[in-house]
Design a protein around this motif. Structure first.
Motif, PDB file in Angstrom:
ATOM      1  N   GLY A  84       7.384  12.092  48.078  1.00  0.00           N
ATOM      2  CA  GLY A  84       8.307  12.514  49.125  1.00  0.00           C
ATOM      3  C   GLY A  84       9.622  13.031  48.597  1.00  0.00           C
ATOM      4  O   GLY A  84      10.341  13.744  49.299  1.00  0.00           O
ATOM      5  N   GLU A  85       9.980  12.668  47.363  1.00  0.00           N
ATOM      6  CA  GLU A  85      11.221  13.187  46.780  1.00  0.00           C
ATOM      7  C   GLU A  85      10.970  14.617  46.298  1.00  0.00           C
ATOM      8  O   GLU A  85       9.851  14.970  45.937  1.00  0.00           O
ATOM      9  N   PRO A  86      12.011  15.441  46.282  1.00  0.00           N
ATOM     10  CA  PRO A  86      11.812  16.849  45.906  1.00  0.00           C
ATOM     11  C   PRO A  86      11.530  17.025  44.412  1.00  0.00           C
ATOM     12  O   PRO A  86      11.977  16.241  43.586  1.00  0.00           O
ATOM     13  N   ILE A  87      10.805  18.090  44.114  1.00  0.00           N
ATOM     14  CA  ILE A  87      10.594  18.505  42.733  1.00  0.00           C
ATOM     15  C   ILE A  87      11.848  19.252  42.309  1.00  0.00           C
ATOM     16  O   ILE A  87      12.385  20.063  43.068  1.00  0.00           O
ATOM     17  N   SER A  88      12.327  18.992  41.104  1.00  0.00           N
ATOM     18  CA  SER A  88      13.542  19.661  40.649  1.00  0.00           C
ATOM     19  C   SER A  88      13.255  20.455  39.381  1.00  0.00           C
ATOM     20  O   SER A  88      12.228  20.283  38.745  1.00  0.00           O
ATOM     21  N   ARG A  89      14.194  21.337  39.043  1.00  0.00           N
ATOM     22  CA  ARG A  89      14.104  22.112  37.806  1.00  0.00           C
ATOM     23  C   ARG A  89      15.222  21.665  36.886  1.00  0.00           C
ATOM     24  O   ARG A  89      16.359  21.495  37.300  1.00  0.00           O
ATOM     25  N   VAL A  90      14.884  21.504  35.604  1.00  0.00           N
ATOM     26  CA  VAL A  90      15.857  21.064  34.621  1.00  0.00           C
ATOM     27  C   VAL A  90      15.832  22.039  33.449  1.00  0.00           C
ATOM     28  O   VAL A  90      14.759  22.409  32.964  1.00  0.00           O
TER      29      VAL A  90
END
Length: 155
Positions: A84-90
């Protein structure tokens, strides 16, 4: 009886190439012959910023130029530990990964070249090189690797 397949591009000899990279170091991992329909837009010699794989002949003439999408990515997707938490870009300090492209292989093809095209900056003086100097503010093309075309396996 007339066959109505003239609207389809004819199958063209092509090669599926798999590359691995770390930083700006690139190596060819696999060449696999394929037959596919290639449209005219796939052969265009475009000069938009990005990474491309060129098919060239023995005299260094570009026969085809295909964009290498998702090559040399400066960031990675980070998946959350909880659903449920968003996918992020690093951003990553050292680019590393692999990419695949399918390039046309005309009869006189000799090798493949991975190139990076960067936009010119009119306010920056380009360093001198052994080749003809690029026009100030012009597009710059940097070859990152050159790989010989292997003979197609028979059968």
């Amino acid at each position: 009886m007339a066959m109505n397949d003239t609207s389809q591009p004819a199958p063209t000899r092509a090669m599926r190439l798999i590359f691995e990279y770390e930083g700006n170091q690139v190596r060819l991992v696999s060449q696999q012959p394929v037959e596919m329909a290639i449209t005219g837009s796939d052969l265009a010699g475009v000069e938009h910023p990005g990474y491309y794989v060129d098919t060239r002949d023995a005299s260094d003439r570009t026969l085809a130029c295909v964009p290498a999408r998702n090559a040399f990515s400066a960031s990675v997707e980070v998946f959350p530990q909880r659903p449920g938490e968003p996918i992020s870009r690093v951003d990553v300090p050292q680019q590393r990964g692999a990419f695949t492209v399918v390039v046309p292989v005309p009869e006189n093809a000799d090798y493949f070249s991975v190139v990076q095209i960067t936009p010119g900056r009119p306010d920056t003086q380009a360093p001198a090189s052994r080749a003809t100097s690029p026009v100030e503010g012009g597009t710059q093309i940097t070859e990152l690797g050159r790989f010989p075309l292997t003979a197609n396996p028979q059968g």
